[in-house]
Design a protein around this motif. Structure first.
Motif, PDB file in Angstrom:
ATOM      1  N   SER A 281      -1.122 -17.400  16.087  1.00 34.00           N
ATOM      2  CA  SER A 281      -0.305 -18.292  16.025  1.00 34.00           C
ATOM      3  C   SER A 281      -0.210 -18.954  14.854  1.00 34.00           C
ATOM      4  CB  SER A 281      -0.731 -19.570  16.908  1.00 34.00           C
ATOM      5  OG  SER A 281      -0.645 -19.247  18.262  1.00 34.00           O
TER       6      SER A 281
ATOM      7  N   LEU B  37       1.131 -13.992  22.886  1.00 36.47           N
ATOM      8  CA  LEU B  37       1.752 -14.267  21.248  1.00 36.47           C
ATOM      9  C   LEU B  37       2.746 -13.345  21.194  1.00 36.47           C
ATOM     10  CD1 LEU B  37       0.424 -16.012  19.674  1.00 36.47           C
ATOM     11  CD2 LEU B  37      -1.295 -15.280  21.329  1.00 36.47           C
TER      12      LEU B  37
ATOM     13  N   ILE C  13      -4.213 -11.299  25.682  1.00 37.54           N
ATOM     14  CA  ILE C  13      -4.188 -12.245  24.501  1.00 37.54           C
ATOM     15  C   ILE C  13      -2.982 -11.940  23.718  1.00 37.54           C
ATOM     16  CG2 ILE C  13      -5.012 -13.157  22.448  1.00 37.54           C
ATOM     17  CD1 ILE C  13      -8.057 -12.605  23.773  1.00 37.54           C
TER      18      ILE C  13
ATOM     19  N   ILE D 202      -5.993 -16.435  19.461  1.00 38.09           N
ATOM     20  CA  ILE D 202      -4.548 -17.110  19.576  1.00 38.09           C
ATOM     21  C   ILE D 202      -4.401 -17.932  18.169  1.00 38.09           C
ATOM     22  CG2 ILE D 202      -3.404 -19.074  20.869  1.00 38.09           C
ATOM     23  CD1 ILE D 202      -4.491 -17.572  23.513  1.00 38.09           C
TER      24      ILE D 202
END
Length: 764
Positions: free
Chosen positions: A512, A473, A469, A508
């Motif tokens: 984000s 990013l 994950i 996320i």
């Protein structure tokens, strides 16, 4: 000598007559006493003949030490209704009594005698018939009351009297013998005069030992015995008075001329009168004129010998109407001659009011249930319409998005694009991806709100999942030249069971946002798994040095369709659903989320979710390692009715060097499979779910049933659907499909699914 014989005969005759009279008196008094007990019992049970009431009345009567047995017997089934000896309740006559006694009772019941008596040694047996209301059927039925009375005390009294009179006879004999020697005046008349004085004064001549003293003592003993019996009768009368005046009913007795002869205290209190006020009143004068007309037919029936009971309204002393239950009971002697009637009135106002309240409540409850049922039906209809609308919108939006994303991806992967065209295609793809993210957020929120979002519970390696994950990013943070610090505690290096997809969605979304709202500085991610509790809990913290938020903005942060302010929406975009979905997902996974922030100081989000430790590990098969492997020997049948989706899927499959044939609908697919060359068959089917004529579900069921031959009954069938609602994947698997791909199609998803199933076929 003749005088002596005559005197002896006279004395003997007097003695015998006195003894017989004493026995008769004892029997008569006993019978009168027992009849009085019977009448008291009948009176007490007329208004309430329940077994519990009968037991109380018989127990009260049996407190008399001479009453050995008091029993109430049913006239029809000949079973004990109530007995002062409680163990015989509901027993038969033969089981409860000795044979002689049982025979006497049975004979009296069979002959339906109004009363019968029997003397057996020291015991006096008395049985009498009474008519009572059966509490079960509410009708009058015959009952018999049996009393066993102990005569031993009275018989002993008679024995004492007999002994005394025998002594008197002997004394008389000796007196007569001495009279011949003594003068008649001195030895006969003087003692008789003294005897008369002693009797008139009722002296206890314990010091006199002559025959006259014994006579006086015997006589006094008889008087004392009679006095004791009178006291017993008075005590019984007191019991009866207590019962009649204190029972919670109004009780009165009227003779056959309708004149009042008895009324209890509760009745007097009800009509607010004294005993003197109602003396010699008739029933018409006693009752209020509002109810007198209603009651007249019933007491006339009672005077004719019929018992009746009914409910009516009665006016009390305050001139208020009360609901009452009235019972009229005729008083009949052994010749069935009506001497009068009893009237029993029970106040049932509270019961009637309770019944009225219950009836009203039931009506209200029925109305409420009807309204609730209508509301439930409306809610279910609304929920069904909402679900159908979301499913339709999901299908209708994802279908064109599949064409847009698919074709843009195909064009971008062409090597002949100029840098300018490549950048334009990349921007278009990003815009399309943003649109899909918005669509997915709306659908996720709708599924969460309707309770139709289901979480997976599959084993996965936590640390590897977190690293994958974070790897997604990192490019975004590097692009903005932000410091992206990652701290994953060693406790996360284990297998857990949960939903990795939703965990990825939560992290996320938070990362984000942290990257999006941070222009300089750093974004820090920290994760730790608390394994000391059961289940284990994952704690994650995302800290940034971005623009921060005020307390007012924090208060509505997790509300749906809400952002910090309108300027945030204009500057950074977004629907305002992301954090709301994150909060709901954390709660669904057994945890929660919190946030703290200061304007221009950055924000810190912390969330925790339950991730039970798992001993089961995911299987990494050889098939998964064949990702992007060339499978040119395989032949694919694409069943799709949408032209754009046909082009997108065909081009993506062509990149895998796969041979593809297209069927426009399910019927065409069945025909193609039936006519296929057996030397070069299809190895896999990509099946759209919603098609005209024959949809994908029906087509799959026919294939699995062998409609196109046994060879294809086990062929891998992969579903392609634009639906994204709860139950779509389950419906695909339930009809016989092997796997599921959601539109819009992503090349990586197609690669992974096809590689998995084609590798299995190759391995076979």
């Amino acid at each position: 000598m003749i005088n002596i014989v005559v005197v002896m005969v006279i004395l003997s005759a007097i003695t015998v007559a006195f003894i017989n009279e004493a026995k008769r008196r004892v029997n008569s008094q006993t019978e009168a006493f027992l009849k009085h007990q019977y009448q008291a019992t009948a009176l007490a049970l007329q208004g309430n003949s329940l077994t519990s009431q009968a037991m109380r009345v018989l127990s009260s009567i049996a407190t008399n030490e001479h009453i050995l047995r008091a029993t109430l017997i049913g006239g029809q089934d000949k079973r004990i209704i109530a007995d002062n000896q409680h163990q015989y309740q509901r027993a038969s006559i033969d089981d409860a009594f000795k044979p002689n006694t049982a025979s006497f009772i049975t004979q009296a019941i069979n002959q339906s005698n109004s009363h019968a008596k029997k003397i057996d040694g020291e015991h006096f047996f008395y049985i009498a018939k009474m008519m009572l209301i059966d509490p079960e059927i509410k009708r009058q039925r015959p009952y018999f009351m049996f009393i066993k009375y102990d005569l031993s005390t009275e018989q002993q009294t008679v024995f004492y009297e007999l002994s005394g009179y025998l002594i008197i006879v002997l004394c008389g004999f000796f007196i007569i013998f001495f009279v011949t020697y003594l003068t008649q005046k001195r030895y006969f008349f003087s003692p008789l005069t003294q005897l008369s004085n002693d009797i008139s004064k009722r002296l206890q001549l314990k010091d006199r030992t002559d025959e006259f003293g014994v006579f006086i003592q015997a006589y006094n003993h008889g008087l004392n015995t009679q006095h004791a019996q009178e006291q017993e009768l008075a005590e019984s009368r007191r019991y009866i008075d207590t019962i009649t005046h204190e029972i919670p009913i109004l009780l009165a007795y009227f003779n056959n001329t309708r004149c009042l002869e008895f009324i209890n205290k509760r009745f007097l209190s009800w009509i607010a009168k004294s005993t003197e006020d109602v003396t010699d009143l008739t029933i018409d004068q006693l009752l209020h004129h509002h109810v007198r007309t209603d009651l007249e037919p019933f007491y006339l029936r009672a005077l004719s010998g019929s018992q009746c009971f009914f409910d009516c309204e009665f006016i009390d002393k305050d001139l208020e109407f009360k609901y009452v239950k009235c019972t009229f009971i005729p008083d009949q002697d052994s010749d069935n001659t009506v001497k009068g009637f009893f009237i029993c009135i029970e106040d049932i106002t509270e019961i009637q009011q309770s019944n009225d309240r219950i009836t009203n409540y039931l009506h209200e409850l029925e109305n409420t249930n009807t309204e609730l049922e209508e509301a439930r039906f409306a809610a279910e209809s609304s929920e069904k319409a909402k679900s159908e609308f979301l499913a339709c919108m999901s299908h209708e939006i994802r279908t064109p998005m599949n064409g847009i994303l698919g074709l843009l991806g195909i064009v971008q992967r062409q090597a002949t694009l100029s840098p300018e065209h490549f950048d334009n295609i990349s921007l278009a793809l990003k815009s399309a991806d943003s649109l899909m993210n918005i669509i997915n957020s709306i659908l996720d929120f709708s599924k969460i709100e309707s309770g139709k979002l289901e979480l997976e519970h599959t084993p996965f390696h936590l640390k590897k999942e977190l690293n994958s994950i974070l790897a997604l990013l990192s490019p975004q943070a590097n692009e903005k030249q932000l410091s992206f610090e990652q701290t994953i505690d060693p406790s996360c290096d284990c297998f857990v069971k949960g939903d990795p997809t939703r965990l990825r969605q939560v992290i996320i979304n938070l990362l984000s946002n942290a990257v999006k709202f941070t222009h300089k500085g750093s974004v820090v991610f920290q994760a730790q798994l608390n394994q000391e509790v059961e289940p284990a809990y994952l704690h994650c913290r995302i800290t940034d040095s971005g623009i921060g938020m005020t307390q007012h903005q924090l208060s509505k942060l997790f509300q749906p369709f809400s952002q910090a302010d309108s300027s945030t929406t204009r500057q950074y975009g977004g629907t305002g659903l992301g954090l709301s979905i994150v909060k709901r997902l954390c709660e669904l996974m057994g945890g929660g989320i919190t946030a703290i922030s200061e304007p221009e100081q950055g924000s810190c989000f912390e969330f925790q979710i339950a991730l039970p430790l798992s001993e089961e590990q995911p299987q990494h098969t050889q098939e998964e390692q064949t990702y992007r492997q060339n499978h040119s020997e395989h032949k694919i049948l694409l069943v799709e009715d949408n032209k754009v989706n046909q082009i997108v899927a065909t081009k993506m499959l062509s990149e895998l060097s796969l041979e593809v044939d297209i069927a426009q609908n399910g019927l065409e697919a069945l025909d193609i499979l039936k006519q296929c060359d057996v030397h070069h068959p299809y190895t896999l089917i990509l099946m759209d779910c919603q098609m005209p004529e024959l949809d994908g579900y029906q087509t799959t069921e026919l294939i699995r049933a062998g409609d196109v031959g046994a060879y294809y009954s086990a062929i891998p069938i992969i579903a392609m659907t634009a639906n994204a609602m709860k139950g779509d994947k389950e419906a695909c698997l339930a009809c016989g499909m092997n796997d599921y791909i959601s539109k819009p199609l992503q090349l990586d998803d197609i690669y992974q699914v096809l590689s998995l199933w084609l590798s299995k076929l190759t391995k076979k």
